[in-house]
Design a protein around this motif. Structure first.
Motif, short mmCIF file in Angstrom:
data_model
loop_
_atom_site.label_atom_id
_atom_site.label_comp_id
_atom_site.label_asym_id
_atom_site.label_seq_id
_atom_site.Cartn_x
_atom_site.Cartn_y
_atom_site.Cartn_z
N ASP A 1 95.90 -38.45 -23.97
CA ASP A 1 95.72 -38.50 -25.42
C ASP A 1 96.16 -37.20 -26.06
OD1 ASP A 1 94.68 -41.04 -25.11
OD2 ASP A 1 92.59 -40.38 -25.22
N SER A 2 95.79 -36.09 -25.45
CA SER A 2 96.10 -34.77 -25.97
C SER A 2 96.79 -33.93 -24.90
CB SER A 2 94.83 -34.07 -26.44
OG SER A 2 95.05 -32.69 -26.65
N PHE A 3 97.96 -33.40 -25.22
CA PHE A 3 98.68 -32.57 -24.24
C PHE A 3 97.86 -31.35 -23.86
CE2 PHE A 3 101.29 -28.80 -23.46
CZ PHE A 3 102.02 -29.22 -22.36
N ALA A 4 97.31 -30.65 -24.82
CA ALA A 4 96.59 -29.42 -24.54
C ALA A 4 95.40 -29.67 -23.62
CB ALA A 4 96.12 -28.77 -25.84
N GLN A 5 94.69 -30.78 -23.86
CA GLN A 5 93.51 -31.07 -23.05
C GLN A 5 93.87 -31.55 -21.65
OE1 GLN A 5 91.08 -33.82 -25.30
NE2 GLN A 5 90.88 -32.42 -27.04
N SER A 6 95.09 -32.07 -21.48
CA SER A 6 95.50 -32.62 -20.18
C SER A 6 96.33 -31.64 -19.37
CB SER A 6 96.30 -33.91 -20.39
OG SER A 6 95.53 -34.89 -21.05
N TYR A 7 96.62 -30.46 -19.95
CA TYR A 7 97.53 -29.54 -19.28
C TYR A 7 96.99 -29.08 -17.93
CZ TYR A 7 100.56 -25.61 -18.28
OH TYR A 7 101.43 -24.75 -17.66
N ALA A 8 95.71 -28.75 -17.86
CA ALA A 8 95.13 -28.24 -16.60
C ALA A 8 95.28 -29.28 -15.48
CB ALA A 8 93.66 -27.87 -16.81
N ALA A 9 95.03 -30.55 -15.81
CA ALA A 9 95.17 -31.61 -14.80
C ALA A 9 96.63 -31.75 -14.38
CB ALA A 9 94.64 -32.93 -15.35
N LEU A 10 97.56 -31.64 -15.34
CA LEU A 10 98.98 -31.71 -15.01
C LEU A 10 99.37 -30.58 -14.07
CD1 LEU A 10 101.84 -32.94 -15.53
CD2 LEU A 10 102.07 -31.26 -17.37
N ALA A 11 98.90 -29.38 -14.34
CA ALA A 11 99.24 -28.23 -13.51
C ALA A 11 98.73 -28.40 -12.08
CB ALA A 11 98.67 -26.96 -14.12
N GLN A 12 97.58 -29.03 -11.95
CA GLN A 12 97.02 -29.24 -10.63
C GLN A 12 97.76 -30.34 -9.87
OE1 GLN A 12 92.96 -30.67 -10.62
NE2 GLN A 12 92.57 -29.88 -8.55
N GLN A 13 98.11 -31.41 -10.58
CA GLN A 13 98.73 -32.56 -9.92
C GLN A 13 100.23 -32.41 -9.74
OE1 GLN A 13 97.55 -36.27 -11.87
NE2 GLN A 13 95.55 -35.38 -12.39
N SER A 14 100.89 -31.61 -10.61
CA SER A 14 102.34 -31.49 -10.57
C SER A 14 102.77 -30.04 -10.79
CB SER A 14 102.97 -32.40 -11.64
OG SER A 14 104.38 -32.38 -11.56
N PRO A 15 102.56 -29.18 -9.80
CA PRO A 15 102.83 -27.75 -9.98
C PRO A 15 104.29 -27.40 -10.20
CG PRO A 15 102.30 -28.26 -7.68
CD PRO A 15 102.00 -29.49 -8.47
N ASN A 16 105.21 -28.32 -9.86
CA ASN A 16 106.64 -28.06 -10.08
C ASN A 16 107.15 -28.54 -11.43
OD1 ASN A 16 107.21 -26.88 -7.51
ND2 ASN A 16 107.14 -28.91 -6.59
N HIS A 17 106.27 -29.11 -12.25
CA HIS A 17 106.68 -29.62 -13.55
C HIS A 17 107.18 -28.47 -14.43
CE1 HIS A 17 106.63 -31.72 -17.39
NE2 HIS A 17 106.37 -32.85 -16.76
N PRO A 18 108.26 -28.67 -15.19
CA PRO A 18 108.76 -27.60 -16.07
C PRO A 18 107.71 -27.05 -17.03
CG PRO A 18 110.37 -29.37 -15.90
CD PRO A 18 109.15 -29.86 -15.21
N TYR A 19 106.81 -27.91 -17.53
CA TYR A 19 105.75 -27.41 -18.40
C TYR A 19 104.90 -26.37 -17.68
CZ TYR A 19 106.46 -31.35 -21.68
OH TYR A 19 106.97 -32.26 -22.60
#
Length: 431
Positions: free
Chosen positions: A58-76
């Protein structure tokens, strides 16, 4: 031919980077080998719609930590949260200055209606496209879905049947109808020519506007809103807005099968601004070969300039993925053909192991879709384990993420493009 910056690729990433540089007086050339993926897009821009574990964002800012954990190679993740949020806001400001007519915010995704009647979470959408908030209902309760007789890329009844399944439209009375538009009869004789671009050209330049207005009003009847295929207005939304004003009806347009008029409009507006600022386009050309001097790209040679090298202080790789040949797949290897940059490898994906490229289940996200070049936090490209000093990568050519699976392709394109533009502007200012 010498420039400050040469950009390989004229999609949303290349053009965003190029026009930002030109605005600051940095001389740019873009090598454009033809249609970009933008010409086939829905016109909406995704920032992040899903996490790798399948969770909805729903919110990029709120989901960023989970993204970093699940996909550490993501450009973000490589760029960092603060940088991404800054570039997102920078692009929203740029879009307004370009009159792209986009609605939405990075604070929270919204949902856009697809041509098949689904709802897809996204970041920015053309204001002519029907959208709803994540919790809200569509504001009109009586909708007519208007097809064009003989135009098979837009199916009103299929759209209606699926749209009714969404709770945001459960309160709506939805009916269907068709426009005939006699001026299109010659296109109907050849189905291959009966496409959105051809229809738009006829509607805008070769028909009676008042007759079209009358036909739409008659087809809509007493309804207050109507959905039409995006076939009205080739260069921008002005023709479509004129129809809304003349009919007095809340008209909305939906992207059809490619090519997509909504994406084409954005492509033309970005390109027009780049050229108006003095940027140079190498149209119908393709970068074929590069030469290095030490840890720098010295020059490239193109299909139309095989003998005369194109030189620059900086080179930006915006060549896209497999669709535009920015990445190439052969039987034994996936590679980036111009600079032979290093390709991201993960536990699930190895460029030289063909069996790791695909999932056995067809409907699963495919590992090859995350292929792309290795970058650092400055978006510098890695080659033979080292970062090339004056070579940057932006957009879909970058590896480590699946833009289709995660719904983040446009966001990666514009954030990396603006990051590289800022890097180059800073380097030029310090010289």
């Amino acid at each position: 031919m010498n420039f400050d910056v040469v950009i390989i690729g004229a999609g949303i990433a290349g053009l965003t980077c190029g026009l930002t540089l030109q605005e600051k007086g940095v001389r740019c050339a873009i090598i454009n080998n033809g249609q970009a993926a933008l010409d086939f897009s829905s016109g909406s821009m995704d920032l992040l719609s899903r996490l790798p574990n399948g969770s909805t964002v729903d919110s990029f800012a709120q989901s960023y930590a989970a993204l970093a954990q699940q996909s550490p190679n993501h450009p973000y993740v490589i760029l960092g949260k603060d940088v991404v949020l800054d570039k997102i806001q920078q692009f929203e400001t740029l879009a307004k200055s370009l009159n792209l007519s986009l609605v939405g915010s990075s604070d929270k995704n919204h949902k856009r209606v697809t041509a098949l009647g689904g709802l897809r979470g996204t970041w920015l959408s053309p204001n002519s496209v029907p959208t709803v908030s994540l919790e809200g209902k569509f504001p009109h309760d009586n909708i007519v879905l208007l097809g064009i007789e003989g135009y098979h890329d837009f199916q009103p009844q299929l759209l209606a049947d699926n749209l009714k399944q969404n709770p945001q439209f459960a309160h709506c009375e939805i009916t269907t109808n068709f426009l005939h538009i006699p001026e299109l009869d010659h296109l109907r004789q050849n189905s291959r020519e009966f496409r959105s671009v051809n229809i738009a050209q006829v509607l805008e330049y070769k028909l009676s506007f008042n007759n079209l207005v009358d036909e739409i009003k008659q087809a809509v009847g007493n309804a207050k809103a109507a959905f039409l295929p995006a076939c009205f207005g080739l260069d921008d939304q002005s023709f479509f807005e004129s129809l809304k004003q003349a009919t007095g009806i809340e008209l909305y347009e939906l992207p059809t099968l490619p090519p997509s008029l909504l994406g084409i409009r954005q492509h033309r507006q970005l390109r027009h601004r780049f050229e108006k600022l003095g940027g140079v386009m190498f149209n119908g050309d393709r970068a074929l070969r590069s030469e290095f001097e030490g840890n720098k790209v010295a020059r490239i040679f193109t299909q139309l300039h095989l003998e005369n090298a194109v030189t620059a202080k900086y080179f930006v790789l915006a060549s896209g993925g497999f669709f535009s040949n920015g990445l190439v797949s052969e039987f034994e290897e996936i590679y980036e053909p111009l600079f032979r940059s290093d390709i991201v490898k993960t536990e699930r994906f190895n460029t030289t192991d063909r069996f790791s490229w695909i999932s056995k289940r067809f409907a699963d996200p495919q590992p090859y879709q995350s292929a792309g070049v290795v970058i650092n936090a400055e978006c510098q490209v890695q080659k033979d384990g080292n970062n090339v000093e004056n070579l940057f990568a932006i957009g879909a050519v970058i590896g480590g993420y699946n833009g289709i699976e995660l719904g983040c392709g446009s966001g990666v394109a514009v954030t990396t493009a603006l990051k590289v533009a800022d890097n180059i502007i800073a380097k030029e200012s310090s010289n």
